[in-house]
Design a protein around this motif. Structure first.
Motif, short mmCIF file in Angstrom:
data_model
loop_
_atom_site.label_atom_id
_atom_site.label_comp_id
_atom_site.label_asym_id
_atom_site.label_seq_id
_atom_site.Cartn_x
_atom_site.Cartn_y
_atom_site.Cartn_z
N VAL A 64 0.75 -1.30 0.00
CA VAL A 64 0.06 0.11 -0.01
C VAL A 64 0.90 1.26 -0.10
O VAL A 64 0.59 2.25 -0.61
N LEU A 65 1.98 1.24 0.84
CA LEU A 65 2.79 2.56 0.80
C LEU A 65 3.59 2.81 -0.51
O LEU A 65 3.71 3.80 -0.96
N LEU A 66 3.75 1.82 -1.18
CA LEU A 66 4.39 1.92 -2.46
C LEU A 66 3.50 2.42 -3.37
O LEU A 66 3.80 3.01 -4.55
N THR A 67 2.35 2.02 -3.36
CA THR A 67 1.23 2.76 -4.07
C THR A 67 1.01 4.21 -3.80
O THR A 67 0.84 4.78 -4.73
N LEU A 68 0.79 4.42 -2.61
CA LEU A 68 0.73 5.82 -2.19
C LEU A 68 1.90 6.98 -2.62
O LEU A 68 1.89 8.13 -2.58
N VAL A 69 3.21 6.06 -2.86
CA VAL A 69 4.11 7.08 -3.52
C VAL A 69 3.94 7.86 -4.56
O VAL A 69 4.12 8.99 -4.90
N VAL A 220 -13.11 9.51 -8.16
CA VAL A 220 -13.59 7.78 -8.52
C VAL A 220 -12.25 7.17 -9.04
O VAL A 220 -12.07 5.94 -8.88
N LEU A 221 -11.45 7.98 -9.86
CA LEU A 221 -10.55 7.25 -10.45
C LEU A 221 -9.18 6.83 -9.64
O LEU A 221 -8.58 5.80 -9.61
N PHE A 222 -8.92 7.68 -8.48
CA PHE A 222 -7.77 7.65 -7.88
C PHE A 222 -8.02 6.13 -6.90
O PHE A 222 -7.04 5.28 -6.86
N PRO A 223 -8.98 5.85 -6.01
CA PRO A 223 -9.25 4.65 -5.71
C PRO A 223 -9.16 3.22 -6.48
O PRO A 223 -8.62 2.13 -6.17
N VAL A 229 -3.64 -1.59 -8.61
CA VAL A 229 -2.15 -1.37 -8.42
C VAL A 229 -1.93 -2.81 -7.15
O VAL A 229 -1.01 -3.46 -7.32
N VAL A 230 -2.74 -2.47 -6.20
CA VAL A 230 -2.49 -3.11 -5.07
C VAL A 230 -3.02 -4.94 -5.38
O VAL A 230 -1.87 -5.68 -4.85
#
Length: 353
Positions: A64-69, A220-223, A229-230
């Motif tokens: 999750v953290l790598l996705t939040l980068v 809507v797109l970001f989640p 990706v996750v």
């Protein structure tokens, strides 16, 4: 001064009880983690419970953290653009504008730095456009009567930066044009050209449609993108194992899967098909850690041998050590070249772990 420039003073809307929004911050990563395990278990409840029991939460949080980068910089910059844009265009405020007021400038600077490291090369022109838009709209709000600053930050800097970016990315742009890679061509050329146009307000009649439409589209797109990706990220080590049919016998088959747990008696494996298999240690002949198949590049466009789908972080980090392909990772028994000298002498004599 702001009241004189705009004609009407800016009145802050009364605060509403929105503490419920804070509950979404820890809930969203938790939902992603559960969805990742549900996806890995192929919708089987018992397999899901087994994964919950053994899978390390730290490994899931790392994903999750790598996705939040790359997600967090986009959220921060989009909020700092849409909020002031709506307020400057309509002289009114709404929740995105109030949220943007609570984001300090140092957070924006950190978001830009994280984006420079974590975003792919083809998205860096978009990052520059968003950064210039934040700077231009901020200057218009804080210095509404300072025409020199407004011209410099909202016109001169975007034009000069756009020209420099186009010159810098010229080799990649020419490659994309020659290969007819329309998506890459747009990502590399459109943001520098549009940068001078996004540093000021839009017509008041179009502002609600533009800002509200972009806000809900991004919401809507970001989640959805983060969830995809996750769901595709690995959470368990991929291992190939040679398994015998009798204790201390020769290898009869090769199983490729994800190791869930291992103890003194059994090794628990989640096969790629989604089935869970328990293998006794005395039937395990050898095993090897297999590299995770990398994503297939969508484009071959590069800038000075730097593929546009790679980030600066991956380019600056040490390259992975090249390892010869192992036959076991392809579902075939180990060849003498795959085994270490000690394993080659006793490959069929017992378990190797």
């Amino acid at each position: 001064m702001a009241a004189e420039a705009g004609g009407t003073p800016r009145v802050r809307a009364p605060q509403r009880n929105q503490e419920w929004v804070l509950t979404l911050l820890p809930a969203f990563p938790l939902v992603l983690l559960v969805m990742r395990l549900w996806y890995a278990s192929r919708q089987d409840t018992q397999t899901l419970l087994l994964l919950v029991q053994y899978v390390s939460p730290l490994g899931l949080l790392t994903t999750v953290l790598l996705t939040l980068v790359w997600v967090l910089p986009a959220v921060v910059l989009a909020g700092r653009v849409l909020g002031p844009l709506y307020r400057l265009s309509t002289r009114r405020s709404f929740w995105v504008a109030r949220a943007a007021d609570r984001v300090p400038d140092w957070v924006v600077a950190v978001a830009v730095g994280v984006g420079l490291l974590g975003w792919q090369l083809r998205f860096l022109p978009t990052l520059l456009m968003l950064t210039l838009a934040v700077a231009g709209l901020t200057v218009r709000e804080r210095r509404p009567l300072d025409r020199t600053w407004i011209r410099a930050v909202c016109l001169v800097v975007p034009v000069v930066s756009g020209v420099l970016v186009l010159l810098l990315f010229r080799p990649a742009i020419m490659q994309a044009l020659a290969q007819r890679d329309v998506a890459t061509l747009i990502l590399l050329t459109a943001p520098p050209v549009l940068a001078p146009l996004v540093t000021g307000p839009v017509p008041a009649s179009a502002a609600p449609l533009v800002v509200h439409g972009l806000t809900w589209t991004l919401a809507v797109l970001f989640p959805l993108v983060a969830g995809v990706v996750v769901l595709r990220s690995p959470i368990l080590p991929l291992t190939a194992m040679e398994i015998a049919t009798k204790p201390n016998g020769g290898a009869e088959q090769v199983t490729i899967g994800y190791v869930i747990a291992s103890d003194d008696r059994l090794v628990t494996i989640l096969e790629r098909s989604g089935a869970v298999r328990f293998v006794r240690n005395d039937l395990l002949v050898s095993q090897v850690l297999c590299p995770e198949p990398g994503a297939v590049p969508h484009t071959t466009v590069d800038l000075h041998q730097w593929n546009v789908e790679r980030s600066a972080l991956s380019w600056l980090a040490p390259a992975p050590v090249p390892i010869p392909p192992d036959s076991r990772c392809e579902g075939r028994p180990a060849s003498p070249a795959d085994l270490a000298p000690g394993e080659a002498a006793d490959s069929g004599a017992g378990p190797r772990r």
